[in-house]
Each structure stands twice: as structure tokens, then as C-alpha cells.
Scaffold this active site. Structure first.
Site, PDB file in Angstrom:
ATOM      1  N   SER A 131       0.823  -1.207   0.000  1.00 46.15           N
ATOM      2  CA  SER A 131       0.000   0.000   0.000  1.00 46.15           C
ATOM      3  C   SER A 131       0.856   1.255   0.000  1.00 46.15           C
ATOM      4  CB  SER A 131      -0.923   0.017   1.225  1.00 46.15           C
ATOM      5  OG  SER A 131      -1.713   1.179   1.224  1.00 46.15           O
ATOM      6  N   LYS A 186      -4.490  -6.651   4.044  1.00 45.74           N
ATOM      7  CA  LYS A 186      -4.491  -5.568   3.055  1.00 45.74           C
ATOM      8  C   LYS A 186      -5.923  -5.232   2.640  1.00 45.74           C
ATOM      9  CE  LYS A 186      -2.877  -2.726  -0.170  1.00 45.74           C
ATOM     10  NZ  LYS A 186      -3.890  -2.543  -1.177  1.00 45.74           N
ATOM     11  N   HIS A 189      -7.377  -3.186   5.342  1.00 43.36           N
ATOM     12  CA  HIS A 189      -6.779  -1.845   5.192  1.00 43.36           C
ATOM     13  C   HIS A 189      -7.563  -1.040   4.161  1.00 43.36           C
ATOM     14  CE1 HIS A 189      -4.349   0.829   2.650  1.00 43.36           C
ATOM     15  NE2 HIS A 189      -3.685   1.159   3.736  1.00 43.36           N
ATOM     16  N   ASN A 190      -7.841  -1.655   3.012  1.00 43.13           N
ATOM     17  CA  ASN A 190      -8.552  -0.941   1.958  1.00 43.13           C
ATOM     18  C   ASN A 190      -9.993  -0.623   2.360  1.00 43.13           C
ATOM     19  OD1 ASN A 190      -6.179  -1.447   0.581  1.00 43.13           O
ATOM     20  ND2 ASN A 190      -7.202  -1.873  -1.346  1.00 43.13           N
ATOM     21  N   GLU A 193      -9.822   2.256   4.521  1.00 40.89           N
ATOM     22  CA  GLU A 193      -9.552   3.389   3.625  1.00 40.89           C
ATOM     23  C   GLU A 193     -10.853   3.910   3.011  1.00 40.89           C
ATOM     24  OE1 GLU A 193      -7.772   3.469  -0.814  1.00 40.89           O
ATOM     25  OE2 GLU A 193      -6.392   2.651   0.691  1.00 40.89           O
TER      26      GLU A 193
END
Length: 485
Positions: A131, A186, A189-190, A193
Site C-alpha cells: 500500500s 491488506k 486496510h482498503n 480506507e
């Protein structure tokens, strides 16, 4: 004279691939590169890579032969079928103990499947989240590797050297866990986000429509917020975006069509939450907000027909801006609390031993959600490895308690003004639900038992004992199988 064997090889010369290669080379590693379109290899080697320890190859066989053992092949290709295709092409040229690394945004179930396949051939597999976008790839991204545990010692020196580092010098890269754990983290995480971006957008809309603020005024507010508890990459770029003018002196943000795109990772997070039975309400609303933005023509027609409330003014503008800061901060805490709930549940489902403080550290730098706030998350999990929810950590409990009155004022005013704040509203609703010792699901279970004989548990009996009521006198005593959906 034969070439020096490369420390690592990268397949795929799109922007992320090229920048990662240049990052690796700048940290002292010799890198081999391959691309299916060989002209890209030639252009890269003669261009951005000229004079550097970067070796270009036109065939997979030569590319693999140019790597030092154990060979480390990193795929930076489009997620999905291209990853499977390259794995199939590369495996015949690899030997026992060689390592395949998928650095794309692959869906974690695919990574679980691929890890099993590669390991069955005697090789090792890593699925890693990367990222930070183009700049992060070049200067230092957040890297979230998971897969074959034995592979970590071989890639750790490279990954931790090329990753972003905190101010204390700690690498924003640590081993996450087995098979698909890296890509799962991940994905979360997105998802976070998505939530962060949506909440900032809701704040922007309230400032613009509710307070009538100019872009210049909003720029100043976001600049101030970036020096306090909301200090983060996304607040920083929002400041820059709102202050940006084109060559004609027009605010570029005002010229951009209000239809948001998405690549699917937020949706994957919401689906994973549904599969795990975890209430990621905020991220779900952020995904749906993008979907709502995409039906622009419908909204244009609806705006001519559907009437909202009369817009009233907000008397104390400065005080309400302070309220917005607190509401955004409290909502952000809920977003991360929900994301960590999902990771904890998935760790049990898939047998992963996740380091939650380490994950927060990996997100401290290089990635899109990097913020000072993440240091507090690391401290919370370092202090209590068994912490079930961030909201129960003393720091975060105090933070949401202090912000609560402002948070409620903001959501109440948004409803009064007809300014949509779905993600921040969902955050507050979750908070109120989570702090409730008793929810109305007792009535819901009665409804299910009434129409479907689905049974229920009782407050005056031990958990695990199931009961059925013949609500109408006509249903008899037969009940359906008890199950959770």
C-alpha cells in the site's frame, strides 16, 4: 562475462512494478525484471533503469535463471487470472524452496488456494499487500506479507529495507500470518480506507452545504486538523485538493463529476464481514455510498422531485467546526474497531496468529491510511494482547466519551439539514448498539419462531438450550432446526 545473479525478480512493468524495482535497487539490491510485452523491458532498462543494477529479460526461462537461490519471483500483475497464468508459467523453471510472491491486490481466498498449490510443488508462496500507491512503491510502501512461514526469512531483509519506516526507524513491514493472511489484512486496510475517505467526504459536504464554507475556508480547517488528533495522509491530501486551482484559477475539485469508482476491495471487506457475521456497518455504508454516487442520472431526476427540509443556518460556525472534528475522530475510532473485529474473527476461522499491534505499526507509514492515530492502536494491543474491541481500551474509551456530545450534535444537525452522513451516522449507531446490554433481538427471535419455528434461547435458562412456542395454538410443538444466518 555472465551477469551477477539478482537478489529478486519482478514480473510486471506497470507503474507499481517499475517503482518497486527502482526502490529495491536504490536500497542495494540487484533486481531482474520481465514483462510479457518485451518492448516494455527494453524501454525500462534503457530509460528509468539505465545505469542501475537492474537486469531485463525477454523470456521467463532466462529471467528465472538469472536469480540467486532460493529464487524470489515477485508478481506485480493484474489480480485474478493473470496471476494464475504466471504461476503456471513460472513453476516449471523453479526448484524446491524457491519463492513466488504475489504483490497485487488479490482476493485472499485466491491466495489461500495458490499457496496450497505452490506448496504442493515443493516451493514457497507469499501473498503480500503493498500500500502507498505509486509514490509509496518508489519511496517506501507499507508491506503486509503472509503465506509460507519458511519464506519470510528469505524476503525479510529486502521487504523491511524497501518499506516505509516510522519516525523511530521501525519498518512498516512484518510477517502477518499463514496463507491468505497478508492479503486479508491488506483487504481490511482498503476497507478502512473506504470508510476514512467517505467520512472525510461527508465532513466536506456538511462544511460546504451546511455551513456554506468556501474551499479556501475548508482548506484552512483541514490544514489545522492535520496538526492535531486527525493528523493523517488523507486529511493532508484533502487539504491540498481543496486548495488546488487549475491554470484558469478554478477549483479543480468543483469541476470533478460526483460519481465514485471502486476496484472491489471495499466490497470484499463488506462481504467478508457478512461471511464472518461481523458488524462492519461503517465500511458497508462507505461502499454503498460509492454505489449511490454512481447512479448520477437517477439522482439528478430525483433531485427535481423529492423534497428535503428547509435549510437553516448554523449559528455558531466555529463551534460546529470543532464538533465536526470530534465527530470525525470518534467515527474513525469506530471504523478501526470494526476492522479489527473482522480480523480477529477471521484469524479464528482460518487459523491465523495475527499480531494486531504489528499490523497497526505496518500501517503507520507508507500506506494510504497512515496516521498518528495508529500509534495509539499499537499501544492498545501491546498493552492487552487479548483486547476484544478497541473501544474498550482506556485511551479510546475516554476519546469517544469526550467526543460523544459533539458527535451526536453533528449527526442530529445533518438529519435536520438533510445532509447525508451515512458512514458517520452508522458509526454512532454501532456505538450505541455495542454499548447496549440489551438489544431488541428478543422480539426478532420471537418473530422468527412465530413464522418459522426457528426457536429461541431464554434469559432464565443456560445458553445453548432452545425453546419453541406454539404462538397461535395451531402450530404444534414441531420446531425447525436451529441455525444462524
Amino acid at each position: 562475462m555472465s551477469k551477477e545473479k539478482a537478489n529478486i525478480g519482478v514480473v510486471g512493468l506497470a507503474v507499481m512494478g517499475e517503482n518497486l524495482i527502482l526502490n529495491m535497487e536504490s536500497k542495494g539490491f540487484t533486481v531482474a525484471c520481465y514483462n510479457r510485452t518485451t518492448s516494455k523491458v527494453d524501454d525500462f532498462v534503457a530509460g528509468r533503469a539505465k545505469g542501475k543494477n537492474i537486469q531485463g529479460y525477454h523470456t521467463i526461462e532466462d529471467f528465472v535463471a538469472g536469480l540467486a537461490r532460493p529464487r524470489k519471483v515477485m508478481l506485480m500483475v493484474k489480480a485474478g487470472a493473470p496471476v494464475d497464468a504466471f504461476i503456471e508459467q513460472i513453476i516449471p523453471f523453479l526448484e524446491q524452496g524457491d519463492i513466488i510472491i504475489d504483490g497485487g491486490n488479490s482476493h485472499f481466498p485466491d491466495t489461500i488456494r495458490r499457496a496450497a498449490l505452490v506448496e504442493s510443488k515443493g516451493m514457497l508462496y507469499i501473498g503480500t499487500g503493498v500500500s502507498g500507491g505509486e509514490e509509496g512503491a518508489l519511496l517506501g510502501p507499507s508491506i503486509m506479507p503472509g503465506g509460507s512461514n519458511a519464506a519470510w526469512e528469505h524476503v525479510k531483509p529486502i521487504f523491511q529495507k524497501i518499506s516505509a519506516h516510522t519516525d523511530a526507524g521501525e519498518p512498516c513491514c512484518e510477517w502477518v500470518g499463514e496463507n491468505g493472511a497478508g492479503h486479508f489484512v491488506k483487504m481490511v486496510h482498503n476497507g478502512i480506507e473506504y470508510g476514512d475517505m467517505q467520512m472525510i467526504c461527508e465532513t466536506y459536504q456538511m462544511m460546504s452545504q451546511g455551513l456554506g464554507m468556501s474551499n479556501e475556508e475548508m482548506t484552512e480547517v483541514f490544514a489545522k486538523w492535520n496538526t492535531g488528533k486527525l493528523d493523517s495522509y488523507l486529511i493532508e491530501i484533502t487539504r491540498d485538493i481543496l486548495g488546488y486551482k487549475d491554470e484558469d484559477g478554478q477549483a479543480t475539485v468543483d469541476l470533478i463529476l460526483d460519481t465514485a469508482g471502486q476496484k472491489g476491495t471495499g466490497k470484499w471487506t463488506a462481504i467478508a464481514a457478512l461471511d464472518e457475521g461481523m458488524p462492519l456497518t461503517l465500511i458497508g455504508e462507505a461502499v454503498f455510498a460509492r454505489a449511490l454516487s454512481a447512479i448520477k442520472e437517477e439522482r439528478r431526476e430525483a433531485s427535481k422531485i423529492l423534497i428535503g427540509p428547509e435549510r437553516s443556518s448554523i449559528a455558531d460556525k466555529a463551534a460546529f467546526i470543532d464538533d465536526l472534528e470530534d465527530a470525525l475522530y470518534a467515527s474513525k475510532i469506530v471504523s478501526y474497531a470494526q476492522g479489527y473485529q473482522l480480523m480477529r474473527s477471521a484469524a479464528v476461522s482460518y487459523g491465523w496468529n495475527l499480531n494486531y499491534g504489528g499490523i497497526a505499526l505496518m500501517w503507520r507509514g507508507g500506506c494510504i491510511i497512515r496516521s498518528a492515530f495508529l500509534g495509539k492502536i499499537k499501544e492498545a494491543f501491546d498493552a492487552n494482547h487479548e483486547l476484544t474491541n478497541l473501544l474498550l481500551d482506556p485511551f479510546f474509551t475516554e476519546a469517544v466519551t469526550k467526543a460523544q456530545a459533539a458527535w451526536r450534535r453533528v449527526i442530529t444537525k445533518a438529519i435536520e439539514l438533510g445532509v447525508p452522513m451515512p458512514a458517520m451516522g452508522a458509526a454512532l449507531a454501532f456505538y450505541d448498539g455495542y454499548r447496549s446490554e440489551r438489544l431488541p433481538a428478543n422480539l426478532l427471535q420471537a418473530q422468527r419462531d412465530y413464522f418459522g419455528a426457528h426457536t429461541y434461547e431464554r434469559v432464565d435458562k443456560p445458553r445453548g438450550e432452545w425453546f419453541h412456542t406454539n404462538w397461535t395454538g395451531r402450530g404444534g410443538n414441531t420446531s425447525a432446526t436451529t441455525y444462524d444466518v
